[in-house]
Design a protein around this motif. Structure first.
Motif, PDB file in Angstrom:
ATOM      1  N   ASN A  93       0.815  -1.211   0.000  1.00 28.62           N
ATOM      2  CA  ASN A  93       0.000   0.000   0.000  1.00 28.62           C
ATOM      3  C   ASN A  93       0.851   1.265   0.000  1.00 28.62           C
ATOM      4  O   ASN A  93       0.516   2.242  -0.665  1.00 28.62           O
ATOM      5  CB  ASN A  93      -0.983  -0.031   1.171  1.00 28.62           C
ATOM      6  CG  ASN A  93      -2.159  -0.913   0.849  1.00 28.62           C
ATOM      7  OD1 ASN A  93      -3.080  -0.500   0.159  1.00 28.62           O
ATOM      8  ND2 ASN A  93      -2.106  -2.160   1.300  1.00 28.62           N
TER       9      ASN A  93
ATOM     10  N   SER B 233       2.087   2.757  -3.306  1.00 30.21           N
ATOM     11  CA  SER B 233       1.208   3.608  -4.115  1.00 30.21           C
ATOM     12  C   SER B 233       1.797   5.006  -4.273  1.00 30.21           C
ATOM     13  O   SER B 233       1.534   5.687  -5.273  1.00 30.21           O
ATOM     14  CB  SER B 233      -0.186   3.690  -3.489  1.00 30.21           C
ATOM     15  OG  SER B 233      -0.122   4.326  -2.218  1.00 30.21           O
TER      16      SER B 233
ATOM     17  N   ALA C  15      -4.983   4.477  -0.377  1.00 27.03           N
ATOM     18  CA  ALA C  15      -4.156   3.375   0.139  1.00 27.03           C
ATOM     19  C   ALA C  15      -3.458   3.777   1.427  1.00 27.03           C
ATOM     20  O   ALA C  15      -3.485   3.055   2.425  1.00 27.03           O
ATOM     21  CB  ALA C  15      -3.143   2.945  -0.921  1.00 27.03           C
TER      22      ALA C  15
ATOM     23  N   TRP D  94     -10.836   1.224   1.551  1.00 27.69           N
ATOM     24  CA  TRP D  94     -10.283   0.331   0.529  1.00 27.69           C
ATOM     25  C   TRP D  94     -11.345  -0.329  -0.337  1.00 27.69           C
ATOM     26  O   TRP D  94     -11.057  -0.720  -1.467  1.00 27.69           O
ATOM     27  CB  TRP D  94      -9.390  -0.725   1.155  1.00 27.69           C
ATOM     28  CG  TRP D  94      -8.050  -0.187   1.578  1.00 27.69           C
ATOM     29  CD1 TRP D  94      -7.572   1.086   1.392  1.00 27.69           C
ATOM     30  CD2 TRP D  94      -7.022  -0.894   2.266  1.00 27.69           C
ATOM     31  NE1 TRP D  94      -6.320   1.196   1.931  1.00 27.69           N
ATOM     32  CE2 TRP D  94      -5.953  -0.004   2.473  1.00 27.69           C
ATOM     33  CE3 TRP D  94      -6.911  -2.192   2.734  1.00 27.69           C
ATOM     34  CZ2 TRP D  94      -4.779  -0.381   3.111  1.00 27.69           C
ATOM     35  CZ3 TRP D  94      -5.741  -2.565   3.381  1.00 27.69           C
ATOM     36  CH2 TRP D  94      -4.684  -1.665   3.558  1.00 27.69           C
TER      37      TRP D  94
ATOM     38  N   LEU E 216      -1.759  -4.821  -5.992  1.00 28.61           N
ATOM     39  CA  LEU E 216      -2.580  -4.119  -4.998  1.00 28.61           C
ATOM     40  C   LEU E 216      -3.973  -4.734  -4.921  1.00 28.61           C
ATOM     41  O   LEU E 216      -4.506  -4.938  -3.827  1.00 28.61           O
ATOM     42  CB  LEU E 216      -2.665  -2.634  -5.342  1.00 28.61           C
ATOM     43  CG  LEU E 216      -3.435  -1.754  -4.370  1.00 28.61           C
ATOM     44  CD1 LEU E 216      -2.734  -1.692  -3.012  1.00 28.61           C
ATOM     45  CD2 LEU E 216      -3.606  -0.340  -4.946  1.00 28.61           C
TER      46      LEU E 216
ATOM     47  N   ASP F 276      -5.053  -6.317  -1.376  1.00 26.51           N
ATOM     48  CA  ASP F 276      -6.114  -5.642  -0.628  1.00 26.51           C
ATOM     49  C   ASP F 276      -7.437  -6.399  -0.678  1.00 26.51           C
ATOM     50  O   ASP F 276      -8.275  -6.236   0.209  1.00 26.51           O
ATOM     51  CB  ASP F 276      -6.252  -4.197  -1.075  1.00 26.51           C
ATOM     52  CG  ASP F 276      -5.141  -3.324  -0.497  1.00 26.51           C
ATOM     53  OD1 ASP F 276      -4.271  -3.852   0.227  1.00 26.51           O
ATOM     54  OD2 ASP F 276      -5.128  -2.115  -0.779  1.00 26.51           O
TER      55      ASP F 276
END
Length: 128
Positions: A28, A31, A47, A76, A102, A106
């Motif tokens: 994260n 990002s 993020a 998220w 990602l 996530d």
């Protein structure tokens, strides 16, 4: 206070400690490397924003609790919608690879977060 947070972190199951330190936070935080990409700034805000909310919760609670799932769920969930939308656009190959990573990380996190968030809402408020 920092020592209490560290001790709380160390009381978490080892797999959770590794998940957070080796996968979740680095993926994260990465990002931030893509803020110049189309949609990258929004992605970074979401993020990293959820993680910053959790930092505040850790300070307030002086440790890790299931409440930390709530910022992930709230922030998220729509972020993954953005990720999916970005994957449908023309993006630089490196950014596209990052988006896929990602999305995978996530999504796994959100499955766990929805469970923990539900448990927190049902009264499991203990700090590790």
């Amino acid at each position: 206070m920092i020592l209490q947070i560290w001790q709380s972190y160390r009381r978490l199951p080892v797999w959770v400690q590794l998940w957070v330190a080796v996968i979740l936070v680095p993926v994260n935080a990465a990002s931030l490397a893509f803020v110049v990409q189309p949609g990258g700034a929004w992605l970074a805000v979401m993020a990293v924003g959820a993680m910053l909310c959790n930092a505040a919760l850790m300070l307030i609670e002086r440790g890790f609790s299931k409440a930390m799932a709530l910022p992930h769920v709230v922030i998220w969930t729509p972020m993954l919608g953005l990720v999916i939308w970005l994957l449908g656009q023309e993006t630089a190959p490196g950014f596209r690879r990052y988006l896929l990573i990602l999305l995978a990380v996530d999504t796994v996190s959100l499955v766990l977060d929805y469970i923990d968030g539900w448990r927190w809402l049902r009264g499991e408020r203990a700090v590790a």
